[in-house]
Design a protein around this motif. Structure first.
Motif, PDB file in Angstrom:
ATOM      1  N   GLY A 144       0.823  -1.195   0.000  1.00 44.46           N
ATOM      2  CA  GLY A 144       0.000   0.000   0.000  1.00 44.46           C
ATOM      3  C   GLY A 144       0.859   1.246   0.000  1.00 44.46           C
ATOM      4  O   GLY A 144       2.095   1.184  -0.109  1.00 44.46           O
ATOM      5  N   ALA A 145       0.224   2.404   0.129  1.00 42.41           N
ATOM      6  CA  ALA A 145       0.933   3.677   0.122  1.00 42.41           C
ATOM      7  C   ALA A 145       0.276   4.623   1.115  1.00 42.41           C
ATOM      8  O   ALA A 145      -0.949   4.625   1.268  1.00 42.41           O
ATOM      9  CB  ALA A 145       0.940   4.285  -1.273  1.00 42.41           C
ATOM     10  N   LYS A 146       1.105   5.418   1.795  1.00 44.60           N
ATOM     11  CA  LYS A 146       0.606   6.381   2.778  1.00 44.60           C
ATOM     12  C   LYS A 146       1.698   7.395   3.053  1.00 44.60           C
ATOM     13  O   LYS A 146       2.887   7.048   3.104  1.00 44.60           O
ATOM     14  CB  LYS A 146       0.219   5.659   4.070  1.00 44.60           C
ATOM     15  N   ASP A 147       1.308   8.657   3.214  1.00 44.69           N
ATOM     16  CA  ASP A 147       2.269   9.686   3.611  1.00 44.69           C
ATOM     17  C   ASP A 147       2.492   9.562   5.111  1.00 44.69           C
ATOM     18  O   ASP A 147       1.843  10.232   5.912  1.00 44.69           O
ATOM     19  CB  ASP A 147       1.753  11.071   3.239  1.00 44.69           C
ATOM     20  N   ILE A 148       3.417   8.722   5.504  1.00 42.64           N
ATOM     21  CA  ILE A 148       3.599   8.398   6.918  1.00 42.64           C
ATOM     22  C   ILE A 148       4.253   9.547   7.681  1.00 42.64           C
ATOM     23  O   ILE A 148       3.836   9.888   8.798  1.00 42.64           O
ATOM     24  CB  ILE A 148       4.425   7.103   7.050  1.00 42.64           C
ATOM     25  N   ASN A 149       5.281  10.136   7.101  1.00 38.20           N
ATOM     26  CA  ASN A 149       6.025  11.161   7.841  1.00 38.20           C
ATOM     27  C   ASN A 149       5.575  12.581   7.508  1.00 38.20           C
ATOM     28  O   ASN A 149       6.273  13.553   7.815  1.00 38.20           O
ATOM     29  CB  ASN A 149       7.531  11.014   7.599  1.00 38.20           C
ATOM     30  N   ASN A 150       4.419  12.728   6.855  1.00 37.64           N
ATOM     31  CA  ASN A 150       3.784  14.031   6.640  1.00 37.64           C
ATOM     32  C   ASN A 150       4.695  15.014   5.903  1.00 37.64           C
ATOM     33  O   ASN A 150       4.779  16.185   6.253  1.00 37.64           O
ATOM     34  CB  ASN A 150       3.339  14.625   7.982  1.00 37.64           C
ATOM     35  N   ASN A 151       5.359  14.509   4.844  1.00 34.53           N
ATOM     36  CA  ASN A 151       6.216  15.398   4.050  1.00 34.53           C
ATOM     37  C   ASN A 151       5.674  15.577   2.631  1.00 34.53           C
ATOM     38  O   ASN A 151       6.418  15.936   1.714  1.00 34.53           O
ATOM     39  CB  ASN A 151       7.641  14.840   3.995  1.00 34.53           C
ATOM     40  N   ASP A 152       4.379  15.314   2.458  1.00 35.65           N
ATOM     41  CA  ASP A 152       3.713  15.430   1.164  1.00 35.65           C
ATOM     42  C   ASP A 152       4.256  14.461   0.124  1.00 35.65           C
ATOM     43  O   ASP A 152       4.143  14.699  -1.084  1.00 35.65           O
ATOM     44  CB  ASP A 152       3.789  16.868   0.619  1.00 35.65           C
ATOM     45  N   LYS A 153       4.843  13.369   0.593  1.00 37.73           N
ATOM     46  CA  LYS A 153       5.287  12.304  -0.304  1.00 37.73           C
ATOM     47  C   LYS A 153       4.683  10.985   0.157  1.00 37.73           C
ATOM     48  O   LYS A 153       4.734  10.662   1.343  1.00 37.73           O
ATOM     49  CB  LYS A 153       6.819  12.186  -0.307  1.00 37.73           C
ATOM     50  N   GLN A 154       4.119  10.266  -0.782  1.00 35.89           N
ATOM     51  CA  GLN A 154       3.575   8.962  -0.453  1.00 35.89           C
ATOM     52  C   GLN A 154       4.712   7.964  -0.226  1.00 35.89           C
ATOM     53  O   GLN A 154       5.635   7.864  -1.028  1.00 35.89           O
ATOM     54  CB  GLN A 154       2.676   8.465  -1.581  1.00 35.89           C
ATOM     55  N   ASP A 155       4.626   7.247   0.895  1.00 27.92           N
ATOM     56  CA  ASP A 155       5.559   6.149   1.144  1.00 27.92           C
ATOM     57  C   ASP A 155       4.963   4.874   0.562  1.00 27.92           C
ATOM     58  O   ASP A 155       3.868   4.449   0.959  1.00 27.92           O
ATOM     59  CB  ASP A 155       5.793   5.981   2.644  1.00 27.92           C
ATOM     60  N   LEU A 156       5.671   4.281  -0.381  1.00 25.26           N
ATOM     61  CA  LEU A 156       5.240   3.036  -0.988  1.00 25.26           C
ATOM     62  C   LEU A 156       5.801   1.878  -0.168  1.00 25.26           C
ATOM     63  O   LEU A 156       7.008   1.775   0.048  1.00 25.26           O
ATOM     64  CB  LEU A 156       5.748   2.956  -2.428  1.00 25.26           C
ATOM     65  N   VAL A 157       4.890   1.015   0.312  1.00 23.25           N
ATOM     66  CA  VAL A 157       5.283  -0.077   1.204  1.00 23.25           C
ATOM     67  C   VAL A 157       5.167  -1.391   0.427  1.00 23.25           C
ATOM     68  O   VAL A 157       4.118  -1.697  -0.133  1.00 23.25           O
ATOM     69  CB  VAL A 157       4.393  -0.129   2.457  1.00 23.25           C
ATOM     70  N   PHE A 158       6.251  -2.153   0.378  1.00 20.65           N
ATOM     71  CA  PHE A 158       6.217  -3.424  -0.341  1.00 20.65           C
ATOM     72  C   PHE A 158       7.291  -4.356   0.201  1.00 20.65           C
ATOM     73  O   PHE A 158       8.247  -3.936   0.871  1.00 20.65           O
ATOM     74  CB  PHE A 158       6.420  -3.207  -1.850  1.00 20.65           C
ATOM     75  N   MET A 159       7.100  -5.643  -0.083  1.00 19.35           N
ATOM     76  CA  MET A 159       8.077  -6.665   0.271  1.00 19.35           C
ATOM     77  C   MET A 159       8.887  -7.033  -0.965  1.00 19.35           C
ATOM     78  O   MET A 159       8.322  -7.344  -2.020  1.00 19.35           O
ATOM     79  CB  MET A 159       7.372  -7.916   0.812  1.00 19.35           C
ATOM     80  N   GLU A 160      10.206  -6.992  -0.849  1.00 19.70           N
ATOM     81  CA  GLU A 160      11.039  -7.441  -1.961  1.00 19.70           C
ATOM     82  C   GLU A 160      10.863  -8.941  -2.169  1.00 19.70           C
ATOM     83  O   GLU A 160      10.739  -9.704  -1.204  1.00 19.70           O
ATOM     84  CB  GLU A 160      12.517  -7.154  -1.663  1.00 19.70           C
ATOM     85  N   PHE A 161      10.827  -9.349  -3.427  1.00 22.32           N
ATOM     86  CA  PHE A 161      10.821 -10.778  -3.704  1.00 22.32           C
ATOM     87  C   PHE A 161      12.175 -11.365  -3.317  1.00 22.32           C
ATOM     88  O   PHE A 161      13.220 -10.915  -3.808  1.00 22.32           O
ATOM     89  CB  PHE A 161      10.545 -11.043  -5.187  1.00 22.32           C
ATOM     90  N   PRO A 162      12.175 -12.362  -2.436  1.00 20.84           N
ATOM     91  CA  PRO A 162      13.459 -12.900  -1.973  1.00 20.84           C
ATOM     92  C   PRO A 162      14.092 -13.820  -3.020  1.00 20.84           C
ATOM     93  O   PRO A 162      13.390 -14.479  -3.792  1.00 20.84           O
ATOM     94  CB  PRO A 162      13.072 -13.680  -0.718  1.00 20.84           C
ATOM     95  N   GLU A 163      15.418 -13.833  -3.057  1.00 15.76           N
ATOM     96  CA  GLU A 163      16.112 -14.789  -3.927  1.00 15.76           C
ATOM     97  C   GLU A 163      15.950 -16.206  -3.398  1.00 15.76           C
ATOM     98  O   GLU A 163      15.912 -17.164  -4.170  1.00 15.76           O
ATOM     99  CB  GLU A 163      17.587 -14.421  -4.034  1.00 15.76           C
ATOM    100  N   GLN A 164      15.864 -16.342  -2.073  1.00 13.78           N
ATOM    101  CA  GLN A 164      15.636 -17.635  -1.442  1.00 13.78           C
ATOM    102  C   GLN A 164      14.610 -17.456  -0.318  1.00 13.78           C
ATOM    103  O   GLN A 164      14.492 -16.386   0.260  1.00 13.78           O
ATOM    104  CB  GLN A 164      16.938 -18.220  -0.880  1.00 13.78           C
ATOM    105  N   GLY A 165      13.901 -18.547  -0.014  1.00 14.56           N
ATOM    106  CA  GLY A 165      12.942 -18.484   1.068  1.00 14.56           C
ATOM    107  C   GLY A 165      11.615 -17.878   0.636  1.00 14.56           C
ATOM    108  O   GLY A 165      11.375 -17.597  -0.541  1.00 14.56           O
ATOM    109  N   THR A 166      10.751 -17.635   1.624  1.00 12.97           N
ATOM    110  CA  THR A 166       9.386 -17.188   1.352  1.00 12.97           C
ATOM    111  C   THR A 166       9.214 -15.691   1.486  1.00 12.97           C
ATOM    112  O   THR A 166       8.463 -15.076   0.719  1.00 12.97           O
ATOM    113  CB  THR A 166       8.409 -17.890   2.320  1.00 12.97           C
ATOM    114  N   TYR A 167       9.905 -15.070   2.419  1.00 12.56           N
ATOM    115  CA  TYR A 167       9.663 -13.663   2.739  1.00 12.56           C
ATOM    116  C   TYR A 167      10.908 -12.824   2.464  1.00 12.56           C
ATOM    117  O   TYR A 167      12.043 -13.282   2.644  1.00 12.56           O
ATOM    118  CB  TYR A 167       9.226 -13.512   4.196  1.00 12.56           C
TER     119      TYR A 167
END
Length: 427
Positions: free
Chosen positions: A235-258
């Motif tokens: 998702g996305a949200k301006d968390i630190n109130n600097n008028d920029k959306q913070d894009l939140v995501f999980m990197e696809f791992p080279e190994q493992g699940t998370y």
């Protein structure tokens, strides 16, 4: 008179009207009424699809007692249907021929009586454009109040008149225009005809349909931002109130699940990580479950729900205040304020049995989540592929103050729930 033993068989047929023919006024009934040892024939009607003998009426007098005809008829007019006082409906016409021994030979044909011209549903006529790969397709849309045949005529000073017909009877249509039309502004009107042959024409829509031959790019979306690793968006949200959306995501791992969970902002055309959590997990949703202004992020590791909270407003979630497999099993979750008290509820997608999932709704009490005794159940009539998808959408579809929740399951059913009531969070 010859009989069946000598090769003469009964011939009892209605040749007109034809099956499924429609009428709006009186009409003749044509056919053959003949049998060996002929005595009489009658012609009656019924509006019942499975009539008893008491449901038939004479086609002229409309009485239960039929009018008898004592002369054979070969491919000629038998009688006529008196439609006076008859309502629009489906009618079954029965020709019955009797011999002197009381044997009866029958033919039945179904017709439609419709004395009222069809009508367009107000506001239903229009046009639209749809894409087929990189080409434009144009359609004229219309909806009628009864099954009709649709016909549209398009014209302009630059091209010949185009006629588009849908010969099937339907209450709606999407008439596709021919491909490769020159760029132009077309005028058009729509004509509808019901089964009785009654017609209605729309007004002329002057220069309403704009034909454009520009193609659509086929290489998908244009890249707007770049990040060195592919990821799974949360998702996305301006968390630190600097008028920029913070894009939140999980990197696809080279190994493992998370993989690593990143909070990124746009900087000079690139996504730059501002913060990442030390714990690797699947993030699902951002929110605030206790209305203290501090951002929270929920996700899962296996069947365990995990939740992080910021230490103060306008900072990134970093405190792991909850991790438990009490909510088991877990197949996605979401945060949203369902009852308008300023606190987000936690919706958890979990299996009920081998074929069905449901969203259980939890309320935050201090640093725990307690079941609210409310849930969203897939109540479709199918018995398989009923697992609900993990990303519910929230909004106010009908403009009232009650939250609507849009869900789907994996066989394509769309479900919309409206929140009527819910216990307040923290109670």
């Amino acid at each position: 008179m010859q009989n069946a033993v000598n090769g003469v068989f009964p011939e009892v047929t209605i040749s007109s009207p034809e099956a499924a023919q429609g009428f709006s006024n009186d009409f003749p009934i044509v056919g053959t009424a003949y049998c060996p040892d002929f005595f009489k024939y009658t012609v009656m009607y019924s509006t019942e699809s499975a009539p008893t003998e008491y449901d038939w009426r004479d086609v002229i007098t409309h009485n239960p007692q039929p009018t008898p005809y004592y002369s054979e008829v070969l491919a000629d007019t038998l009688t006529y249907f008196n439609t006076s006082g008859q309502v629009d409906s489906t009618y079954y016409i029965r020709l019955a021929t009797y011999d002197v021994n009381g044997n009866r030979y029958v033919d039945i044909v179904k017709i439609y009586l419709d004395k009222t011209p069809p009508e367009f549903i107000p506001g239903s006529i229009g046009d639209c454009r749809r894409y087929d790969f990189d080409e434009n397709n144009y359609y004229i849309l219309a909806v009628a109040n009864e099954p009709v045949q649709f016909c549209a005529k398009c014209f302009s000073p630059e091209i010949d008149t185009i006629t588009i017909i849908n010969s099937r009877y339907s209450t709606y249509t999407a008439l596709k225009l021919p491909e490769y039309l020159p760029e132009d502004e077309l005028s058009y009107f729509v004509k509808i005809k019901n089964k009785a042959g009654l017609t209605t024409c729309s007004e002329i829509y002057e220069d309403e349909l704009k034909i454009e031959n520009s193609t659509v790019p086929t290489n998908g979306f244009k890249k707007y931002l770049d990040f060195p690793q592919p990821g799974y968006l949360c998702g996305a949200k301006d968390i630190n109130n600097n008028d920029k959306q913070d894009l939140v995501f999980m990197e696809f791992p080279e190994q493992g699940t998370y993989g690593t969970v990143n909070f990124c902002e746009k900087e000079e055309g690139n996504l730059v990580s501002q913060y990442h959590l030390p714990t690797k997990f699947q993030p699902w949703s951002l929110g605030d479950t206790n209305a203290d202004g501090k951002s929270e992020l929920v996700g899962n590791i296996g069947d365990s729900l995990i939740a992080f909270e910021a230490l103060s407003p306008e900072t990134y979630p970093m405190l792991n205040f909850y991790k438990s497999n009490d909510i088991d099993p877990l197949y996605g979750c979401a945060l949203y304020d369902l009852n308008g008290d300023g606190r987000d509820e936690l919706l958890v997608n979990t299996f009920l049995d081998s074929q069905r999932t449901a969203y259980m709704i939890y309320l935050r009490v201090e640093n725990q989540f307690e079941y609210s005794q409310s849930w969203l159940l897939n109540n479709t009539s199918t018995y398989s592929r009923n697992e609900l998808t993990p990303r519910p959408q929230f909004g106010y579809l009908d403009g009232d103050d009650k939250v609507d929740i849009l869900l789907s399951d994996i066989d394509g059913d769309i479900l919309i729930f409206e929140v009527k009531s819910l216990p307040s969070s923290g109670n």
